[in-house]
Design a protein around this motif. Structure first.
Motif, PDB file in Angstrom:
ATOM      1  N   LEU A  26      58.472   6.204  -5.056  1.00 38.50           N
ATOM      2  CA  LEU A  26      58.149   4.790  -5.196  1.00 38.50           C
ATOM      3  C   LEU A  26      58.073   4.090  -3.841  1.00 38.50           C
ATOM      4  CD1 LEU A  26      60.339   3.922  -8.300  1.00 38.50           C
ATOM      5  CD2 LEU A  26      57.857   4.288  -8.222  1.00 38.50           C
ATOM      6  N   GLY A  27      57.020   3.308  -3.691  1.00 35.07           N
ATOM      7  CA  GLY A  27      56.811   2.559  -2.454  1.00 35.07           C
ATOM      8  C   GLY A  27      55.465   2.906  -1.850  1.00 35.07           C
ATOM      9  N   THR A  28      55.285   2.446  -0.624  1.00 32.79           N
ATOM     10  CA  THR A  28      54.045   2.670   0.112  1.00 32.79           C
ATOM     11  C   THR A  28      54.322   3.626   1.259  1.00 32.79           C
ATOM     12  OG1 THR A  28      53.234   0.475  -0.482  1.00 32.79           O
ATOM     13  CG2 THR A  28      52.183   1.541   1.408  1.00 32.79           C
ATOM     14  N   TRP A  29      53.443   4.590   1.418  1.00 38.26           N
ATOM     15  CA  TRP A  29      53.552   5.620   2.439  1.00 38.26           C
ATOM     16  C   TRP A  29      52.276   5.607   3.287  1.00 38.26           C
ATOM     17  CZ3 TRP A  29      57.976   8.707   2.417  1.00 38.26           C
ATOM     18  CH2 TRP A  29      58.766   8.611   1.260  1.00 38.26           C
ATOM     19  N   ARG A  30      52.421   5.765   4.598  1.00 42.33           N
ATOM     20  CA  ARG A  30      51.244   5.783   5.471  1.00 42.33           C
ATOM     21  C   ARG A  30      51.436   6.834   6.552  1.00 42.33           C
ATOM     22  NH1 ARG A  30      50.458   0.305   7.362  1.00 42.33           N
ATOM     23  NH2 ARG A  30      49.712  -0.057   5.262  1.00 42.33           N
ATOM     24  N   GLY A  31      50.347   7.482   6.932  1.00 41.30           N
ATOM     25  CA  GLY A  31      50.436   8.480   7.992  1.00 41.30           C
ATOM     26  C   GLY A  31      49.093   9.096   8.297  1.00 41.30           C
ATOM     27  N   GLN A  32      49.157  10.237   8.962  1.00 42.00           N
ATOM     28  CA  GLN A  32      47.956  10.911   9.454  1.00 42.00           C
ATOM     29  C   GLN A  32      47.718  12.207   8.702  1.00 42.00           C
ATOM     30  OE1 GLN A  32      46.058   9.274  11.809  1.00 42.00           O
ATOM     31  NE2 GLN A  32      47.605   7.727  11.328  1.00 42.00           N
ATOM     32  N   GLY A  33      46.441  12.530   8.542  1.00 43.18           N
ATOM     33  CA  GLY A  33      46.073  13.754   7.863  1.00 43.18           C
ATOM     34  C   GLY A  33      44.965  14.494   8.584  1.00 43.18           C
ATOM     35  N   GLN A  34      44.808  15.749   8.187  1.00 43.07           N
ATOM     36  CA  GLN A  34      43.765  16.609   8.725  1.00 43.07           C
ATOM     37  C   GLN A  34      43.015  17.236   7.553  1.00 43.07           C
ATOM     38  OE1 GLN A  34      43.167  17.262  12.121  1.00 43.07           O
ATOM     39  NE2 GLN A  34      44.607  15.572  12.405  1.00 43.07           N
ATOM     40  N   SER A  41      32.752  20.143   8.769  1.00 39.05           N
ATOM     41  CA  SER A  41      33.457  20.054  10.050  1.00 39.05           C
ATOM     42  C   SER A  41      34.858  19.506   9.801  1.00 39.05           C
ATOM     43  CB  SER A  41      32.715  19.110  10.997  1.00 39.05           C
ATOM     44  OG  SER A  41      31.431  19.613  11.275  1.00 39.05           O
ATOM     45  N   SER A  42      35.816  19.964  10.596  1.00 35.90           N
ATOM     46  CA  SER A  42      37.186  19.448  10.491  1.00 35.90           C
ATOM     47  C   SER A  42      37.202  17.965  10.850  1.00 35.90           C
ATOM     48  CB  SER A  42      38.114  20.221  11.430  1.00 35.90           C
ATOM     49  OG  SER A  42      38.183  21.565  11.035  1.00 35.90           O
ATOM     50  N   PHE A  43      38.175  17.239  10.293  1.00 36.04           N
ATOM     51  CA  PHE A  43      38.259  15.804  10.526  1.00 36.04           C
ATOM     52  C   PHE A  43      39.707  15.341  10.441  1.00 36.04           C
ATOM     53  CE2 PHE A  43      37.597  16.590   6.053  1.00 36.04           C
ATOM     54  CZ  PHE A  43      38.443  15.712   5.401  1.00 36.04           C
ATOM     55  N   SER A  44      39.964  14.153  11.002  1.00 38.55           N
ATOM     56  CA  SER A  44      41.277  13.505  10.935  1.00 38.55           C
ATOM     57  C   SER A  44      41.133  12.210  10.166  1.00 38.55           C
ATOM     58  CB  SER A  44      41.785  13.187  12.343  1.00 38.55           C
ATOM     59  OG  SER A  44      41.965  14.370  13.073  1.00 38.55           O
ATOM     60  N   TYR A  45      42.235  11.779   9.545  1.00 38.70           N
ATOM     61  CA  TYR A  45      42.199  10.537   8.792  1.00 38.70           C
ATOM     62  C   TYR A  45      43.573   9.883   8.774  1.00 38.70           C
ATOM     63  CZ  TYR A  45      43.942  13.586   5.010  1.00 38.70           C
ATOM     64  OH  TYR A  45      44.663  14.481   4.259  1.00 38.70           O
ATOM     65  N   THR A  46      43.559   8.585   8.509  1.00 36.73           N
ATOM     66  CA  THR A  46      44.773   7.813   8.266  1.00 36.73           C
ATOM     67  C   THR A  46      44.813   7.572   6.761  1.00 36.73           C
ATOM     68  OG1 THR A  46      44.640   6.741  10.414  1.00 36.73           O
ATOM     69  CG2 THR A  46      45.969   5.632   8.743  1.00 36.73           C
ATOM     70  N   GLU A  47      45.987   7.681   6.174  1.00 36.56           N
ATOM     71  CA  GLU A  47      46.097   7.587   4.721  1.00 36.56           C
ATOM     72  C   GLU A  47      47.216   6.649   4.314  1.00 36.56           C
ATOM     73  OE1 GLU A  47      46.090  10.513   0.911  1.00 36.56           O
ATOM     74  OE2 GLU A  47      46.841  11.321   2.783  1.00 36.56           O
ATOM     75  N   GLU A  48      47.000   5.993   3.183  1.00 40.20           N
ATOM     76  CA  GLU A  48      48.048   5.168   2.574  1.00 40.20           C
ATOM     77  C   GLU A  48      48.133   5.510   1.093  1.00 40.20           C
ATOM     78  OE1 GLU A  48      48.749   0.878   3.571  1.00 40.20           O
ATOM     79  OE2 GLU A  48      48.036   0.670   1.492  1.00 40.20           O
ATOM     80  N   LEU A  49      49.326   5.874   0.647  1.00 39.96           N
ATOM     81  CA  LEU A  49      49.609   6.115  -0.770  1.00 39.96           C
ATOM     82  C   LEU A  49      50.548   5.033  -1.256  1.00 39.96           C
ATOM     83  CD1 LEU A  49      50.498   9.931  -0.894  1.00 39.96           C
ATOM     84  CD2 LEU A  49      48.305   8.868  -1.348  1.00 39.96           C
ATOM     85  N   ASN A  50      50.348   4.595  -2.487  1.00 40.86           N
ATOM     86  CA  ASN A  50      51.273   3.648  -3.092  1.00 40.86           C
ATOM     87  C   ASN A  50      51.634   4.147  -4.482  1.00 40.86           C
ATOM     88  OD1 ASN A  50      51.718   1.104  -4.975  1.00 40.86           O
ATOM     89  ND2 ASN A  50      52.437   0.651  -2.905  1.00 40.86           N
ATOM     90  N   GLU A 168      54.935   8.401   6.232  1.00 40.62           N
ATOM     91  CA  GLU A 168      56.234   7.746   6.306  1.00 40.62           C
ATOM     92  C   GLU A 168      56.208   6.500   5.443  1.00 40.62           C
ATOM     93  OE1 GLU A 168      56.913   6.959  10.446  1.00 40.62           O
ATOM     94  OE2 GLU A 168      57.370   9.063  10.873  1.00 40.62           O
ATOM     95  N   ARG A 169      57.363   6.154   4.884  1.00 41.86           N
ATOM     96  CA  ARG A 169      57.474   4.939   4.073  1.00 41.86           C
ATOM     97  C   ARG A 169      57.283   3.716   4.976  1.00 41.86           C
ATOM     98  NH1 ARG A 169      59.673   4.629  -0.836  1.00 41.86           N
ATOM     99  NH2 ARG A 169      60.945   6.482  -0.566  1.00 41.86           N
ATOM    100  N   VAL A 170      56.486   2.763   4.498  1.00 44.71           N
ATOM    101  CA  VAL A 170      56.269   1.531   5.263  1.00 44.71           C
ATOM    102  C   VAL A 170      56.902   0.355   4.561  1.00 44.71           C
ATOM    103  CG1 VAL A 170      54.216   2.327   6.430  1.00 44.71           C
ATOM    104  CG2 VAL A 170      53.965   1.164   4.261  1.00 44.71           C
TER     105      VAL A 170
END
Length: 170
Positions: A26-34, A41-50, A168-170
């Motif tokens: 429970l809560g909001t999580w944000r971080g980096q992904g690959q 092609s490989s890529f990077s992204y920023t992600e937010e889960l709630n 990480e939890r935000v």
């Protein structure tokens, strides 16, 4: 004994007792992904889960996910979005229903290990997808970080790594 949202680290109503084993989500999580796959092609992204829970009478967690091109966050170029519901069944299994912004729908089922804080899901259905045939994902909470690894199979490839992120939890 009923777990409250506050005990799960979130303000709000009490958490349905069936959700206690996964209330750490429970809560909001944000971080980096690959991301990678043999056909792209490989890529990077920023992600937010709630993950949210607003009805203590129902064992359901509402879920939303958004990604942006890295580096960045909400101000960067959007990449993907999906939403759905997670539900824990009396037999201890997990069911997840997701609708993607692309029109693809997923029904995943799996298990959770409350002590190890691990959730394993596997697709029962990937609908309205022309190429994706199977998805498998593992979520893991370690030292306060929520990570996942997603594998995917398509009409031309077997199940293999596609996405991974640490949040990480935000």
């Amino acid at each position: 004994m009923e777990t409250t949202a506050a005990e799960a680290g979130q303000p709000g109503p009490a958490v349905h007792p069936a959700l206690a084993p996964v209330s750490y989500l429970l809560g909001t999580w944000r971080g980096q992904g690959q991301g990678c796959y043999p056909t792209i092609s490989s890529f990077s992204y920023t992600e937010e889960l709630n993950f949210s829970h607003s009805n203590p009478r129902k064992p359901v967690i509402a879920y939303t996910q958004r990604t942006w091109r890295s580096p960045g966050g909400p101000a960067a170029e959007p990449m993907h979005a999906e939403s759905g519901f997670w539900r824990l069944k009396p037999d201890g299994s997990v069911e997840v229903v997701i609708a993607q912004s692309t029109g693809v729908v997923e029904v995943l089922k799996g298990t959770h290990d409350a002590e190890g804080k691990v959730i394993n899901l596997h697709s029962e259905l990937v609908g309205n997808a022309s190429k994706v045939k199977e998805i498998s994902i593992e979520f893991r909470l370690v030292d306060g970080e929520l990570s996942y690894e997603l594998q995917m199979a398509t009409t031309s490839t077997n199940l293999q790594p596609h996405l991974k992120a640490v949040l990480e939890r935000v």
